[in-house]
Design a protein around this motif. Sequence first.
Motif, PDB file in Angstrom:
ATOM      1  N   ARG A 103       2.149  -7.502  -8.265  1.00 47.45           N
ATOM      2  CA  ARG A 103       3.465  -7.951  -9.094  1.00 47.45           C
ATOM      3  C   ARG A 103       4.207  -8.814  -8.100  1.00 47.45           C
ATOM      4  NH1 ARG A 103       5.707  -2.312 -11.863  1.00 47.45           N
ATOM      5  NH2 ARG A 103       3.521  -1.787 -12.633  1.00 47.45           N
ATOM      6  N   ALA A 104       3.558  -9.103  -7.080  1.00 47.94           N
ATOM      7  CA  ALA A 104       4.225 -10.205  -5.972  1.00 47.94           C
ATOM      8  C   ALA A 104       5.748  -9.611  -5.654  1.00 47.94           C
ATOM      9  CB  ALA A 104       4.233 -11.412  -6.415  1.00 47.94           C
ATOM     10  N   ILE A 105       5.818  -8.381  -5.370  1.00 51.81           N
ATOM     11  CA  ILE A 105       7.012  -7.888  -5.075  1.00 51.81           C
ATOM     12  C   ILE A 105       7.342  -8.241  -3.519  1.00 51.81           C
ATOM     13  CG2 ILE A 105       8.050  -5.508  -4.432  1.00 51.81           C
ATOM     14  CD1 ILE A 105       6.672  -4.385  -6.827  1.00 51.81           C
ATOM     15  N   ASP A 106       8.813  -8.597  -3.261  1.00 50.25           N
ATOM     16  CA  ASP A 106       8.971  -8.876  -1.782  1.00 50.25           C
ATOM     17  C   ASP A 106       8.490  -7.721  -0.967  1.00 50.25           C
ATOM     18  OD1 ASP A 106      10.405  -9.435   0.554  1.00 50.25           O
ATOM     19  OD2 ASP A 106      12.422  -9.625  -0.711  1.00 50.25           O
ATOM     20  N   PRO A 107       7.844  -8.049   0.193  1.00 49.77           N
ATOM     21  CA  PRO A 107       7.333  -7.113   1.290  1.00 49.77           C
ATOM     22  C   PRO A 107       8.333  -6.415   1.653  1.00 49.77           C
ATOM     23  CG  PRO A 107       6.103  -9.313   1.534  1.00 49.77           C
ATOM     24  CD  PRO A 107       7.296  -9.500   0.542  1.00 49.77           C
ATOM     25  N   ALA A 108       9.564  -6.849   1.694  1.00 51.78           N
ATOM     26  CA  ALA A 108      10.794  -6.092   2.218  1.00 51.78           C
ATOM     27  C   ALA A 108      10.873  -4.770   1.686  1.00 51.78           C
ATOM     28  CB  ALA A 108      11.992  -7.080   2.576  1.00 51.78           C
ATOM     29  N   GLU A 109      10.976  -5.082  -0.022  1.00 50.24           N
ATOM     30  CA  GLU A 109      11.270  -4.011  -0.673  1.00 50.24           C
ATOM     31  C   GLU A 109      10.073  -3.084  -0.476  1.00 50.24           C
ATOM     32  OE1 GLU A 109      11.924  -4.882  -4.776  1.00 50.24           O
ATOM     33  OE2 GLU A 109      13.251  -6.835  -4.195  1.00 50.24           O
ATOM     34  N   SER A 110       8.977  -3.336  -0.353  1.00 49.17           N
ATOM     35  CA  SER A 110       7.917  -2.445  -0.158  1.00 49.17           C
ATOM     36  C   SER A 110       7.851  -1.521   1.108  1.00 49.17           C
ATOM     37  CB  SER A 110       6.303  -2.909  -0.313  1.00 49.17           C
ATOM     38  OG  SER A 110       6.127  -3.707  -1.534  1.00 49.17           O
ATOM     39  N   ARG A 111       8.169  -2.339   2.202  1.00 43.25           N
ATOM     40  CA  ARG A 111       8.614  -1.906   3.486  1.00 43.25           C
ATOM     41  C   ARG A 111       9.544  -0.716   3.345  1.00 43.25           C
ATOM     42  NH1 ARG A 111       8.057  -3.017   9.083  1.00 43.25           N
ATOM     43  NH2 ARG A 111       7.050  -4.845   8.627  1.00 43.25           N
ATOM     44  N   ALA A 112      10.826  -0.900   2.361  1.00 46.13           N
ATOM     45  CA  ALA A 112      11.728  -0.170   2.616  1.00 46.13           C
ATOM     46  C   ALA A 112      11.470   1.176   1.633  1.00 46.13           C
ATOM     47  CB  ALA A 112      13.133  -0.845   1.938  1.00 46.13           C
ATOM     48  N   ASN A 113      10.667   1.029   0.710  1.00 48.46           N
ATOM     49  CA  ASN A 113      10.415   2.033  -0.186  1.00 48.46           C
ATOM     50  C   ASN A 113       9.320   3.007   0.764  1.00 48.46           C
ATOM     51  OD1 ASN A 113      11.752   1.092  -2.281  1.00 48.46           O
ATOM     52  ND2 ASN A 113       9.974   0.328  -3.180  1.00 48.46           N
ATOM     53  N   LEU A 114       8.308   2.546   1.378  1.00 50.67           N
ATOM     54  CA  LEU A 114       7.419   3.396   2.233  1.00 50.67           C
ATOM     55  C   LEU A 114       8.035   3.973   3.446  1.00 50.67           C
ATOM     56  CD1 LEU A 114       4.196   0.878   2.219  1.00 50.67           C
ATOM     57  CD2 LEU A 114       4.447   3.062   1.107  1.00 50.67           C
ATOM     58  N   ASP A 115       9.192   3.395   4.008  1.00 52.14           N
ATOM     59  CA  ASP A 115       9.772   3.882   5.088  1.00 52.14           C
ATOM     60  C   ASP A 115      10.600   4.975   4.630  1.00 52.14           C
ATOM     61  OD1 ASP A 115      10.828   3.913   7.726  1.00 52.14           O
ATOM     62  OD2 ASP A 115      12.730   2.925   7.111  1.00 52.14           O
ATOM     63  N   SER A 116      11.114   4.858   3.276  1.00 53.22           N
ATOM     64  CA  SER A 116      12.022   6.020   2.856  1.00 53.22           C
ATOM     65  C   SER A 116      10.762   7.459   2.710  1.00 53.22           C
ATOM     66  CB  SER A 116      12.676   5.646   1.313  1.00 53.22           C
ATOM     67  OG  SER A 116      13.738   4.680   1.820  1.00 53.22           O
ATOM     68  N   ILE A 117       9.697   6.993   2.020  1.00 50.41           N
ATOM     69  CA  ILE A 117       8.623   8.148   1.950  1.00 50.41           C
ATOM     70  C   ILE A 117       8.448   8.767   3.226  1.00 50.41           C
ATOM     71  CG2 ILE A 117       6.266   8.508   1.152  1.00 50.41           C
ATOM     72  CD1 ILE A 117       6.629   6.272  -0.897  1.00 50.41           C
ATOM     73  N   LEU A 118       8.179   8.051   4.238  1.00 51.32           N
ATOM     74  CA  LEU A 118       7.963   8.345   5.514  1.00 51.32           C
ATOM     75  C   LEU A 118       8.978   9.435   6.247  1.00 51.32           C
ATOM     76  CD1 LEU A 118       5.661   5.629   7.081  1.00 51.32           C
ATOM     77  CD2 LEU A 118       4.924   7.556   5.637  1.00 51.32           C
ATOM     78  N   THR A 119      10.286   8.943   5.871  1.00 52.02           N
ATOM     79  CA  THR A 119      11.395   9.351   6.488  1.00 52.02           C
ATOM     80  C   THR A 119      11.721  10.777   5.825  1.00 52.02           C
ATOM     81  OG1 THR A 119      12.574   7.240   7.097  1.00 52.02           O
ATOM     82  CG2 THR A 119      13.964   9.316   6.741  1.00 52.02           C
ATOM     83  N   GLU A 120      11.375  10.723   4.507  1.00 53.78           N
ATOM     84  CA  GLU A 120      11.655  12.222   3.787  1.00 53.78           C
ATOM     85  C   GLU A 120      10.370  13.227   4.405  1.00 53.78           C
ATOM     86  OE1 GLU A 120      12.671  15.425   1.425  1.00 53.78           O
ATOM     87  OE2 GLU A 120      13.685  13.597   2.147  1.00 53.78           O
ATOM     88  N   ALA A 121       9.136  12.874   4.498  1.00 52.31           N
ATOM     89  CA  ALA A 121       7.990  13.581   4.665  1.00 52.31           C
ATOM     90  C   ALA A 121       8.608  14.287   6.381  1.00 52.31           C
ATOM     91  CB  ALA A 121       6.752  12.584   5.093  1.00 52.31           C
ATOM     92  N   ALA A 122       8.999  13.249   7.227  1.00 49.84           N
ATOM     93  CA  ALA A 122       9.400  13.725   8.733  1.00 49.84           C
ATOM     94  C   ALA A 122      10.586  14.583   8.386  1.00 49.84           C
ATOM     95  CB  ALA A 122      10.064  12.673   9.339  1.00 49.84           C
TER      96      ALA A 122
END
Length: 211
Positions: A103-122
């Motif tokens: 979908r050519a999503i802005d990498p900054a958005e993908s990064r923020a989402n993955l960062d939030s996933i890893l933060t919740e896991a931590a």
Amino acid sequence: MMRKARLAAVVILFAAGGAVAEVRIVALGDSLTHGYGLPEEDGFVPRLEAWLHANGAPDAVVVNAGVSGDTTAGGLARLAWSLGPEGEADALIVELGGNDLLRAIDPAESRANLDSILTEAAARGLPVLLTGMRAPLNYGPDYKAAFDAIYPELAAAHDAIYDPFFLEGLVGSPELFQPDGIHPNAAGVERLVARFGPLALALIERTRGAE
């Protein structure tokens, strides 16, 4: 607290020579995790669980939290539901980003989402195995550089086990893919699991070493 109590119980059982409690790994991903186009038993999650059982982790349970078509935003939105109540999951595999690329999503958005996933896991005390994707060159060098940097940088920031590319060893071998050229066939899954399995074992070791 529930996770600490469960791990303490595992240690007590092990010391007493009893059965070790299961290690529950949630695999959060898209169609590659879900097993698109394959009989359920031939998908990535069942085959990974079988590999773990045959290679030193008979107590491993891998939960299929893969949803076809899911993006990093979708994975984040259903993370809490996928992990279940506090203490239910022991570890997390994250395989997301391929549909962000489509979908050519802005990498900054993908990064923020993955960062939030890893933060919740931590926050839950869960060790994570983060597996990456690679952007194609047709989006341009700037997009590719920004997207490809997401995974190693987040893995380092969150002390996650890092797998650079989920489909490593399959790309360039069309006989390992279904006709769409995107999703592995049963033979492709077997090759994928043989490479990925040791990483999952390392993830399990982190759960056993958690306090």
